[in-house]
Design a protein around this motif. Structure first.
Motif, PDB file in Angstrom:
ATOM      1  N   THR A  28      27.501 -16.323  -5.561  1.00  0.00           N
ATOM      2  CA  THR A  28      27.095 -15.260  -6.476  1.00  0.00           C
ATOM      3  C   THR A  28      26.115 -15.781  -7.510  1.00  0.00           C
ATOM      4  N   SER A  29      25.199 -14.913  -7.932  1.00  0.00           N
ATOM      5  CA  SER A  29      24.185 -15.234  -8.947  1.00  0.00           C
ATOM      6  C   SER A  29      24.023 -14.027  -9.850  1.00  0.00           C
ATOM      7  N   SER A  30      23.812 -14.254 -11.154  1.00  0.00           N
ATOM      8  CA  SER A  30      23.843 -13.153 -12.121  1.00  0.00           C
ATOM      9  C   SER A  30      22.463 -12.783 -12.637  1.00  0.00           C
ATOM     10  N   SER A  31      22.288 -11.475 -12.887  1.00  0.00           N
ATOM     11  CA  SER A  31      21.126 -10.970 -13.627  1.00  0.00           C
ATOM     12  C   SER A  31      21.548 -10.394 -14.973  1.00  0.00           C
ATOM     13  N   TRP A  32      22.817 -10.494 -15.270  1.00  0.00           N
ATOM     14  CA  TRP A  32      23.375 -10.056 -16.564  1.00  0.00           C
ATOM     15  C   TRP A  32      24.616 -10.890 -16.828  1.00  0.00           C
ATOM     16  N   GLU A  33      24.673 -11.500 -18.003  1.00  0.00           N
ATOM     17  CA  GLU A  33      25.850 -12.275 -18.383  1.00  0.00           C
ATOM     18  C   GLU A  33      25.979 -12.211 -19.895  1.00  0.00           C
ATOM     19  N   GLY A  34      26.514 -11.106 -20.381  1.00  0.00           N
ATOM     20  CA  GLY A  34      26.589 -10.881 -21.815  1.00  0.00           C
ATOM     21  C   GLY A  34      25.315 -10.299 -22.385  1.00  0.00           C
ATOM     22  N   SER A  35      24.192 -10.537 -21.703  1.00  0.00           N
ATOM     23  CA  SER A  35      22.898  -9.949 -22.041  1.00  0.00           C
ATOM     24  C   SER A  35      22.035 -10.045 -20.790  1.00  0.00           C
ATOM     25  N   ALA A  36      20.890  -9.370 -20.830  1.00  0.00           N
ATOM     26  CA  ALA A  36      20.018  -9.331 -19.654  1.00  0.00           C
ATOM     27  C   ALA A  36      19.472 -10.718 -19.340  1.00  0.00           C
ATOM     28  N   LEU A  37      19.477 -11.088 -18.054  1.00  0.00           N
ATOM     29  CA  LEU A  37      18.887 -12.331 -17.570  1.00  0.00           C
ATOM     30  C   LEU A  37      17.725 -11.996 -16.645  1.00  0.00           C
ATOM     31  N   THR A  38      16.839 -12.958 -16.444  1.00  0.00           N
ATOM     32  CA  THR A  38      15.744 -12.813 -15.491  1.00  0.00           C
ATOM     33  C   THR A  38      15.855 -13.949 -14.489  1.00  0.00           C
ATOM     34  N   PRO A  39      16.744 -13.815 -13.491  1.00  0.00           N
ATOM     35  CA  PRO A  39      17.035 -14.946 -12.605  1.00  0.00           C
ATOM     36  C   PRO A  39      15.856 -15.328 -11.716  1.00  0.00           C
ATOM     37  N   ASP A  40      15.784 -16.621 -11.442  1.00  0.00           N
ATOM     38  CA  ASP A  40      14.939 -17.141 -10.369  1.00  0.00           C
ATOM     39  C   ASP A  40      15.728 -18.302  -9.761  1.00  0.00           C
ATOM     40  N   ASN A  41      16.810 -17.945  -9.073  1.00  0.00           N
ATOM     41  CA  ASN A  41      17.833 -18.891  -8.651  1.00  0.00           C
ATOM     42  C   ASN A  41      17.799 -19.093  -7.143  1.00  0.00           C
ATOM     43  N   TYR A  42      17.811 -20.357  -6.718  1.00  0.00           N
ATOM     44  CA  TYR A  42      17.723 -20.728  -5.305  1.00  0.00           C
ATOM     45  C   TYR A  42      19.084 -21.219  -4.817  1.00  0.00           C
ATOM     46  N   LEU A  43      19.598 -20.600  -3.758  1.00  0.00           N
ATOM     47  CA  LEU A  43      20.784 -21.073  -3.033  1.00  0.00           C
ATOM     48  C   LEU A  43      20.282 -21.632  -1.712  1.00  0.00           C
ATOM     49  N   ILE A  44      20.376 -22.961  -1.546  1.00  0.00           N
ATOM     50  CA  ILE A  44      19.727 -23.648  -0.426  1.00  0.00           C
ATOM     51  C   ILE A  44      20.782 -24.195   0.522  1.00  0.00           C
ATOM     52  N   TYR A  76      16.374  -9.854  -3.952  1.00  0.00           N
ATOM     53  CA  TYR A  76      16.425 -11.230  -3.465  1.00  0.00           C
ATOM     54  C   TYR A  76      15.500 -11.391  -2.270  1.00  0.00           C
ATOM     55  N   GLU A  77      15.161 -12.628  -1.987  1.00  0.00           N
ATOM     56  CA  GLU A  77      14.347 -12.982  -0.833  1.00  0.00           C
ATOM     57  C   GLU A  77      15.045 -14.080  -0.053  1.00  0.00           C
ATOM     58  N   VAL A  78      14.816 -14.097   1.251  1.00  0.00           N
ATOM     59  CA  VAL A  78      15.245 -15.208   2.100  1.00  0.00           C
ATOM     60  C   VAL A  78      13.987 -15.981   2.475  1.00  0.00           C
ATOM     61  N   ARG A  79      13.955 -17.260   2.107  1.00  0.00           N
ATOM     62  CA  ARG A  79      12.778 -18.093   2.340  1.00  0.00           C
ATOM     63  C   ARG A  79      13.161 -19.302   3.187  1.00  0.00           C
ATOM     64  N   VAL A  80      12.180 -19.819   3.927  1.00  0.00           N
ATOM     65  CA  VAL A  80      12.406 -20.958   4.821  1.00  0.00           C
ATOM     66  C   VAL A  80      11.449 -22.075   4.457  1.00  0.00           C
ATOM     67  N   SER A  81      11.960 -23.318   4.465  1.00  0.00           N
ATOM     68  CA  SER A  81      11.147 -24.511   4.250  1.00  0.00           C
ATOM     69  C   SER A  81      11.298 -25.429   5.454  1.00  0.00           C
ATOM     70  N   ILE A 106      17.080 -23.085   4.447  1.00  0.00           N
ATOM     71  CA  ILE A 106      17.017 -21.658   4.138  1.00  0.00           C
ATOM     72  C   ILE A 106      17.452 -21.468   2.687  1.00  0.00           C
ATOM     73  N   ALA A 107      16.668 -20.708   1.917  1.00  0.00           N
ATOM     74  CA  ALA A 107      16.993 -20.424   0.524  1.00  0.00           C
ATOM     75  C   ALA A 107      17.171 -18.930   0.329  1.00  0.00           C
ATOM     76  N   PHE A 108      18.291 -18.550  -0.290  1.00  0.00           N
ATOM     77  CA  PHE A 108      18.490 -17.189  -0.772  1.00  0.00           C
ATOM     78  C   PHE A 108      18.061 -17.197  -2.238  1.00  0.00           C
ATOM     79  N   VAL A 109      16.981 -16.478  -2.558  1.00  0.00           N
ATOM     80  CA  VAL A 109      16.357 -16.550  -3.882  1.00  0.00           C
ATOM     81  C   VAL A 109      16.597 -15.240  -4.627  1.00  0.00           C
ATOM     82  N   HIS A 110      17.426 -15.293  -5.649  1.00  0.00           N
ATOM     83  CA  HIS A 110      17.707 -14.143  -6.511  1.00  0.00           C
ATOM     84  C   HIS A 110      16.641 -14.118  -7.604  1.00  0.00           C
ATOM     85  N   THR A 111      15.762 -13.120  -7.598  1.00  0.00           N
ATOM     86  CA  THR A 111      14.583 -13.159  -8.464  1.00  0.00           C
ATOM     87  C   THR A 111      14.071 -11.744  -8.723  1.00  0.00           C
TER      88      THR A 111
END
Length: 817
Positions: free
Chosen positions: A563-579, A610-615, A660-665
């Motif tokens: 899990t990845s958050s875009s709100w945690e007590g206030s608004a967030l602007t995530p750019d989080n990579y799950l690889i 979110y995006e699914v990206r490959v390297s 493979i990266a799941f990118v929450h952005t």
């Protein structure tokens, strides 16, 4: 429950709220949402104003309609400035008089460290630290009105911005009047950028009053400046009211008053001579004989090493959000003397230069802003070599405030030993990497410095006289990001400039995995133990995690998910990579499929992107260049707990090693994005699904016809092409219309099929259309049936409802006829 609690508290402040902007309004989200400002209604008792002993106050100038009723702030610690613009026409009656003080309303004194009055005559160049006049800091702040000492003679009618800088500990301390409408110039400066109360939007004006009158003492000079600077002299000048004699004190930048050089009984302007290269501060005092004013200053000037630049260093500066550097800057020093300061772009990009004498050592010093994670830049020498770069995704938030992050020669002449280029890293393991580069010339010896990402050159590990290119660097830690710099050694003491950094990541001890590979997040309590890597690319401290680390989350199966958050007590602007771990596809020849389940934790605010990206190279963010899937998550997924099932065909990567990266952005202010039950395998299954009904619909009108086309979307979830299978539809449980789809529909792709037999939907009413697939060997019958409702009516009644987003409301439309 925390999110519900916040929304309730926002409802309580709705009378002067910035607005409950949520994902549905992302196109309207402005800078203040990103920066996190908010407001509240306060109940401030009227305080007795503590006037200073100025008997000459004749008038009080203000725009606010009544006492403090509202507060503005970050609801967190921070420093910002607020102003009211006083137009020149309004000041005309007071020319020859003076501003004798400012009164400012505070809505939350317990969360206010200090307030300091500021006066500006140019808001465009104000950065919080350089007002035209700065008053005395007041740290004994009370709720309600506060007296902020400041004086300035009004010598001419000009536009002025009068306000204060506030250092907040939290809450919403900057007072407003809550009036309807806004006057011109109800502005605030925060995070390096300007905003208006009207643009936030917020009705009302700042609770600021300006005391005007005839001064009864010797007023301090203001508007200190320096001009006609040479290598040994400068002309100092200032503005004042009436005084003709002045005292100055000057010394090295930052000197303590009383320890500098004093020059008494001088006139304005004053030519100061006999200086050497360096940065200086000066103070000025009016001598009204017998009285003297308070000291004004300091004002800073720089005496250069040379009279004119011999060459220039060039700076390519980017802000990925597009709102400038938000207070960050970069100082350029040559031989310890400030040559210039780069303040970044006004919006998204800028290219600028700083002149140097070319005689010594160049140092670059970083001054942190409020959003350094958005900043990237590169520095180019006068002879075209890139001396330093943050990289396209390695943002400046890796630098610390005041850090000297680069030291090199300021020479205008290209070294006779050319620098290497094309730095790279290959064969990366959990503990080693092969570092390579292209030689600058025919040299065969190099010096290499390496260390943790963002280290200051000179503080890393130095390797001299190496002869291997590539060089095998060992002894590294797993899942760690490193930088390295390289310098060519051409012999005889001739060496190139240092170039870099190049950034690389070591991989997990887990090593590469072969197919099939499945992860349900159940066997360990954190992602690292499951051989995943994460990158918090926006640098806000909120990253992907196993839901077991955070509490109870909706999962597709079991009890855990990622899990990845875009709100945690206030608004967030995530750019989080799950690889994922490195996946070995070198032996794969069939249909390689990636499958996963995705859901938004909050079904009220589901629009997580979110995006699914490959390297095929490494795990740096820049390595993930291939976007193979993207979506904005919708509510109500059909796969249990509101999850959606997704597939991507990875057969193009057969024969390679991939990540493979799941990118929450690219989203904000929702809640959490959940990923569960990831699977990569060679897929030989047959699994067709009805994904939706495209037509009939009411896009072109309310009433449908007797010959409506029926178009359905069929998705291939399996690894075998679908061809020559039957698809049927029925209306309101009536006779089946069955036709054959020739195909083929390839793996992980969709096809819109239009029946040759239309549907008669001309009678007014609601129609239930059921679509069914009949595919031999299909492994999942549940997704072979799809129900859809459409209406044929002679009119629609549209009811527009505005909600405060607090939830719990219900609406009913009653036919009273």
């Amino acid at each position: 429950m925390r999110k519900i609690t916040l929304l309730i508290s926002l409802l309580m402040i709705a009378t002067i709220s910035f607005g409950q902007t949520k994902q549905a309004d992302m196109a309207r989200m402005a800078k203040h949402v990103k920066k996190g400002f908010s407001t509240q209604v306060v109940d401030i008792p009227v305080q007795a104003i503590q006037y200073r002993s100025i008997e000459a106050v004749e008038d009080t100038f203000y725009y606010c309609g009544h006492d403090v009723v509202g507060g503005v702030g970050y609801d967190a610690a921070g420093t910002f400035s607020v102003f009211l613009k006083i137009n020149a026409a309004d000041l005309t009656p007071y020319v020859g008089k003076a501003i004798l003080g400012v009164q400012a309303g505070c809505a939350d004194a317990s969360n206010t460290a200090s307030m300091t009055a500021h006066i500006l005559n140019d808001s465009l160049t104000y950065n919080g630290d350089n007002p035209l006049v700065e008053g005395t800091l007041v740290d004994a702040v009370v709720d309600g009105w506060n007296d902020l000492p400041i004086t300035m003679p009004i010598l001419s009618a000009q536009d002025l911005w009068v306000g204060y800088e506030i250092v907040a500990l939290g809450g919403f301390p900057a007072g407003t009047d809550g009036a309807t409408g806004n006057i011109e110039g109800a502005d605030l400066l925060y995070g390096g950028g300007w905003a208006t109360l009207a643009g936030i939007p917020l009705d009302g004006n700042w609770s600021i009053k300006v005391l005007l009158g005839t001064p009864d003492g010797c007023l301090a000079p203001f508007g200190l400046s320096a001009s006609n600077i040479t290598t040994s002299s400068v002309d100092l000048d200032w503005q004042s009211s009436g005084a003709t004699s002045f005292n100055i004190e000057y010394g090295p930048e930052g000197f303590t008053q009383g320890t500098g050089t004093m020059v008494n009984s001088i006139t304005n302007p004053y030519a100061l001579t006999g200086l050497v290269a360096g940065s200086y501060d000066f103070y000025v005092q009016a001598d009204c004989n017998p009285a003297t004013s308070d000291w004004a200053g300091p004002s800073t000037f720089v005496i250069p090493t040379c009279s004119a630049p011999s060459c220039f260093f060039y700076f390519d500066m980017v802000d990925t959000y597009g709102d400038g550097w938000n207070g960050a800057s970069l100082d350029v020093y040559e031989d310890g003397v400030l040559s210039g300061t780069m303040t970044g772009p006004v919006a998204d990009a800028a290219y600028d230069s700083v002149g140097v004498c070319g005689t010594g050592v160049l140092e670059l010093v970083w001054n942190a802003g409020s959003w350094d994670s958005e900043i990237t830049f590169s520095v180019e020498t006068p002879y075209g070599t890139v001396a330093y770069t943050t990289g396209a995704s390695t943002a400046a938030d890796l630098l610390t405030d005041g850090q000297t992050f680069y030291v090199g020669e300021s020479s205008c002449t290209a070294p006779t030993c050319p620098a290497p280029t094309a730095l790279n890293a290959a064969n990366i393991t959990d503990s080693s990497a092969d570092l390579g580069w292209t030689p600058g010339d025919s040299e065969g010896t190099w010096n290499l410095e390496w260390g943790p990402e963002g280290f200051t050159p000179g503080s890393g590990t130095m390797l001299t006289g190496i002869t291997d290119n590539p060089y095998s660097l060992t002894g590294l830690a797993e899942l760690t990001t490193y930088d390295f710099y390289i310098q060519a050694d051409c012999g005889g003491g001739d060496a190139s400039i240092w170039v870099g950094p190049y950034t690389f990541n070591t991989i997990s001890l887990c090593g590469a995995v072969t197919l099939p590979w499945t992860e349900d997040f159940e066997s360990a309590g954190n992602l690292a133990d499951l051989c995943f890597s994460t990158i918090d690319n926006d640098g806000d401290g909120n990253d992907w995690m196993n839901s077991a680390e955070a509490g109870s989350f909706a999962t597709h199966s079991g009890t855990n998910c990622a899990t990845s958050s875009s709100w945690e007590g206030s608004a967030l602007t995530p750019d989080n990579y799950l690889i994922t771990p490195q996946l070995d596809l070198t032996s794969e020849t069939g249909t390689t499929m990636l499958k996963w389940y995705v859901a938004a934790q909050d079904q009220t605010w589901p629009e997580e992107y979110y995006e699914v990206r490959v390297s095929t190279t490494g795990m740096a963010t820049t390595d993930f260049a291939d976007v193979v899937y993207s979506e904005i998550v919708e509510a109500g997924g059909p796969e249990g707990n509101d999850y959606w099932f997704r597939t991507v065909n990875l057969s193009d990567y057969n024969g390679e090693m991939i990540y493979i990266a799941f990118v929450h952005t690219n989203c904000t202010n929702n809640y959490y994005l959940n990923i569960d039950d990831i699977n990569v395998e060679e897929d030989t299954s047959i699994d067709g699904a009805v994904a939706g009904v495209v037509a009939p619909n009411n896009d072109s009108g309310c009433q449908l016809s007797a010959s409506e086309s029926v178009t359905v979307t069929i998705f291939n979830n399996g690894g075998i092409d679908l061809a020559n299978f039957d698809v049927s539809y029925s209306v309101n449980g009536g006779a089946l219309v069955t036709e054959t789809v020739a195909g083929p529909i390839t793996a992980a792709s969709s096809f819109d099929y239009t029946f040759t037999t239309p549907a008669d939907l001309s009678a007014l009413g609601y129609y239930d259309i059921q679509v069914t697939l009949a595919i031999t060997g299909d492994i999942n019958a549940a997704n072979d049936v799809f129900d859809y409702e459409v209406s044929s009516t002679d009119a629609f009644i549209t009811v527009e409802v505005t909600s405060d987003n607090a939830g719990g409301q219900s609406w009913a439309l009653i036919n009273a006829a």
